[in-house]
Enzyme design. Structure first.
Site, short mmCIF file in Angstrom:
data_model
loop_
_atom_site.label_atom_id
_atom_site.label_comp_id
_atom_site.label_asym_id
_atom_site.label_seq_id
_atom_site.Cartn_x
_atom_site.Cartn_y
_atom_site.Cartn_z
N ARG A 45 -23.83 -53.75 -38.03
CA ARG A 45 -23.56 -54.57 -39.16
C ARG A 45 -24.66 -55.44 -38.62
O ARG A 45 -25.59 -55.70 -39.34
CB ARG A 45 -22.99 -55.90 -38.25
CG ARG A 45 -21.20 -55.22 -39.27
CD ARG A 45 -19.93 -56.07 -39.14
NE ARG A 45 -19.66 -56.32 -38.06
CZ ARG A 45 -18.61 -57.04 -37.56
NH1 ARG A 45 -17.92 -57.71 -37.79
NH2 ARG A 45 -18.94 -56.75 -35.88
N LYS A 149 -12.45 -42.00 -27.42
CA LYS A 149 -11.00 -42.94 -26.96
C LYS A 149 -11.31 -44.44 -27.02
O LYS A 149 -12.26 -44.89 -26.98
CB LYS A 149 -10.66 -42.30 -25.27
CG LYS A 149 -11.99 -42.40 -24.85
CD LYS A 149 -11.15 -42.01 -23.29
CE LYS A 149 -10.49 -43.10 -21.99
NZ LYS A 149 -11.10 -44.68 -21.81
N HIS A 179 -14.13 -36.89 -22.52
CA HIS A 179 -15.02 -36.46 -22.74
C HIS A 179 -15.41 -35.73 -21.08
O HIS A 179 -16.04 -34.44 -19.85
CB HIS A 179 -15.95 -37.72 -21.52
CG HIS A 179 -16.00 -39.08 -20.32
ND1 HIS A 179 -15.05 -40.18 -20.54
CD2 HIS A 179 -16.81 -38.55 -19.00
CE1 HIS A 179 -15.49 -40.03 -19.63
NE2 HIS A 179 -16.06 -39.51 -18.55
N LYS A 183 -16.58 -31.87 -18.58
CA LYS A 183 -17.59 -31.65 -17.67
C LYS A 183 -17.15 -30.39 -17.32
O LYS A 183 -16.48 -29.49 -17.25
CB LYS A 183 -16.67 -32.82 -16.61
CG LYS A 183 -17.12 -34.33 -16.94
CD LYS A 183 -16.17 -35.12 -15.55
CE LYS A 183 -16.27 -36.33 -15.59
NZ LYS A 183 -17.18 -36.75 -15.95
N GLU A 217 -12.24 -44.12 -8.55
CA GLU A 217 -14.25 -45.07 -9.12
C GLU A 217 -14.12 -46.75 -8.17
O GLU A 217 -13.19 -46.52 -7.49
CB GLU A 217 -13.68 -45.65 -10.11
CG GLU A 217 -13.60 -44.28 -11.33
CD GLU A 217 -13.97 -44.70 -12.47
OE1 GLU A 217 -15.13 -44.79 -13.36
OE2 GLU A 217 -12.92 -45.80 -13.42
N ASP A 236 -6.22 -45.54 -19.68
CA ASP A 236 -7.20 -46.02 -20.17
C ASP A 236 -7.63 -44.35 -19.30
O ASP A 236 -8.74 -43.71 -19.60
CB ASP A 236 -8.20 -46.85 -19.22
CG ASP A 236 -9.78 -47.26 -18.90
OD1 ASP A 236 -9.93 -46.78 -20.17
OD2 ASP A 236 -10.36 -46.96 -18.00
N HIS A 241 -8.21 -39.00 -19.67
CA HIS A 241 -8.48 -37.62 -18.40
C HIS A 241 -7.47 -37.13 -17.86
O HIS A 241 -7.89 -35.83 -17.06
CB HIS A 241 -9.27 -38.48 -17.53
CG HIS A 241 -10.59 -38.91 -18.65
ND1 HIS A 241 -10.96 -38.78 -19.89
CD2 HIS A 241 -10.99 -40.74 -18.71
CE1 HIS A 241 -11.95 -39.58 -20.07
NE2 HIS A 241 -11.73 -40.44 -19.59
N LYS A 331 -9.73 -48.19 -10.35
CA LYS A 331 -11.20 -49.33 -9.68
C LYS A 331 -11.50 -49.30 -8.42
O LYS A 331 -10.45 -50.33 -8.09
CB LYS A 331 -11.05 -49.91 -10.88
CG LYS A 331 -11.13 -49.17 -12.54
CD LYS A 331 -12.28 -49.64 -13.64
CE LYS A 331 -12.35 -48.84 -14.47
NZ LYS A 331 -13.00 -47.96 -14.99
#
Ligand code: BG6
Length: 485
Positions: A45, A149, A179, A183, A217, A236, A241, A331
């Site tokens: 925008r 996603k 993604h 890999k 992670e 998520d 994944h 995480k």
């Protein structure tokens, strides 16, 4: 001569564009793999001139991928970059883009890859806008659309999105990205299994006790608190994944490596996964939340959103009956690690007497997805000069050692190139996405119902909540890692 090729990125000023898409396209350009006629046009925008947009992206590349930046390469790449202001969700909002494309494509028509790197609620609006404006019609060249996603928030919203896409595009034009499939190490699961004869005969319930898929992670939710707090780790990471990795580990070999044959086999795995009802789902999932999560920007102060989860998945077919698949992800943990561990069954009879208290460590195989990419096989050895003392040892394959001058590329490089080439192997089909939601919905519901236990707190930098260890201990097992030493 090839007709023009326009890569249209909706969400031109977004984080993903700056951190992943543009750096990947830049690297493809540097490697000479980006077709000469390819132009990249960012759409968002805010008003920007082409030059201002180029400078913004140059800054982002230098910030996020400093090692990759080369001024001369950037200059030549930047000549392919353009910017068009527009709000694709409003009436007439695509006019500028249409005019730009018309001007650059000439009369022969052009090939177009639309990349939706925008907030998920805009996917249906943009897809419908492109359909309404006739921009999905393949008059003169192909039109493809990549959807980032998250693809839906649950089964119902994923179905609705698939319906909107189907009303405006043919399924063959739709590229749903995960993604993880981009890999190299995830693709190597197929090579490892189906280009060797050694492992496949034992890749089943006769020889395997259980499978673990771990994606941990070290990063926290960072600046994505707003999105994450309404999503949580199960949406998520698991719906996409982790289940995708599971399909690669569990699928049968297709006869040919075509997109549809491959995806048929993946769907068959998902079809075999137990879908729980509201009650039985409760025992199959545990959740955690890192201490301090509530203080993250965008997170509700009383949030019950899990930042860690572990689930148990059953694959009910001849190959996998009775073999549990344990999946975990979180995480703010001590390590960044993605790994698949195959725990083989123990020998039916052990003739070597073990010292009191010693338990035989039965064979394990690990597929190290990241960061130290490779394969490890763990087996027993006789300790030299030690009577019949046994000790486990690893056979290790490390990508970095085997291919020192071929570093593993960013997953988006492969996926962007595949989409340009019309290769859909590594993208998800509508039925695959819907089935993955069907599996996850009851598990997510079990963690969100009013009487669901609060996610267990774990310290940032730790290995996760204790409940995850107890979850495995209930089946007499423990979490394993071979990829990190
Ligand atoms: C994304 C998730 O899909 O994958 C992020 O939205 C997560 O929350 C990321 O951090 C992990 O990807 P990778 O490639 O770093 O393991």
């Amino acid at each position: 001569m090839n007709t023009s090729l326009s890569i249209v990125i909706f969400g031109a000023s977004g984080d993903l564009t700056a951190r992943k898409l543009i750096p990947s396209l830049y690297r493809l350009h540097r490697k000479g793999r980006l077709p000469e006629e390819a132009r990249i046009v960012g759409v968002a925008r805010s008003p920007f001139s082409d030059d201002a947009y180029r400078e913004k992206l140059r800054g982002a590349l230098r910030e996020f991928q400093p090692k990759d930046y080369d001024a001369a390469v950037w200059e030549s790449f930047a000549r392919r970059l353009f910017y068009v202001a527009g709000d694709a969700t409003t009436e007439g909002g695509l006019d500028h883009l249409k005019a730009w494309l018309g001007q650059h494509e000439g009369t022969s028509g052009g090939r177009r890859l639309y990349y939706l790197s925008v907030a998920p609620e805009l996917y249906p609006k943009i897809a419908a806008g492109l359909g309404r404006e006739g921009m999905s019609q393949e008059n003169g060249g192909w039109r493809r659309i990549i959807i980032e996603k998250p693809f839906g928030h649950d089964l119902a919203s994923a179905r609705a999105l698939n319906r909107t896409l189907a009303a405006n595009f043919d399924e063959s034009q739709v590229y749903r990205i995960d993604h993880y499939l981009g890999k190299d190490t995830v693709q190597n699961v197929l090579v490892f299994r189906f280009a060797n004869t050694l492992f496949e005969p034992v890749w089943n319930h006769n020889f395997i006790d259980h499978v673990q898929i771990t994606v941990t992670e070290s990063v926290s939710v960072g600046s994505r608190g707003d999105y994450y707090d309404h999503s949580g780790v199960l949406r998520d990471m698991f719906q996409n994944h982790l289940l995708q990795v599971l399909t690669m580990v569990a699928m049968e070999a297709p006869a040919r490596f075509t997109a549809d044959q491959l995806r048929n086999e993946k769907v068959k795995v998902l079809d075999a996964v137990t879908v729980h009802d509201a009650d039985s789902a409760c025992g199959q999932v545990v959740t955690g939340q890192y201490a301090g999560y509530h203080k993250e920007k965008g997170v509700r102060p009383d949030s019950k959103t899990p930042t860690f989860a572990a689930i148990k998945v059953g694959v009910n077919n001849w190959r996998w009956q009775g073999v549990p698949f344990y999946l975990r992800s979180g995480k703010a943990l001590g390590n960044r690690l993605s790994e698949v561990v195959i725990q083989f069954l123990c020998p039916p009879h052990l003739m070597f007497p073990l010292p009191p208290g010693q338990i035989l460590q039965c064979n394990r195989l690990a597929i190290c997805i990241q960061p130290d990419e490779g394969i490890h096989v763990n087996f027993q050895t006789k300790v030299p000069d030690g009577g019949m003392l046994l000790k486990p040892a690893d056979l290790e394959f490390h990508y970095a050692k085997a291919y020192p001058d071929r570093p593993i590329p960013e997953a988006y490089e492969r996926l962007l190139l595949d989409a340009m080439n019309g290769e859909a192997h590594l993208f998800m089909r509508s039925d695959e996405i819907e089935r993955a939601w069907e599996i996850m919905d009851p598990l997510i519901a079990a963690t969100e119902r009013p009487d669901a236990p609060q996610p267990q707190e774990y310290a940032a930098g730790s290995s996760g909540p204790k409940c995850a260890d107890e979850f495995l201990a209930r089946g007499g097992r423990a979490w394993l890692s071979l990829c990190q030493h």
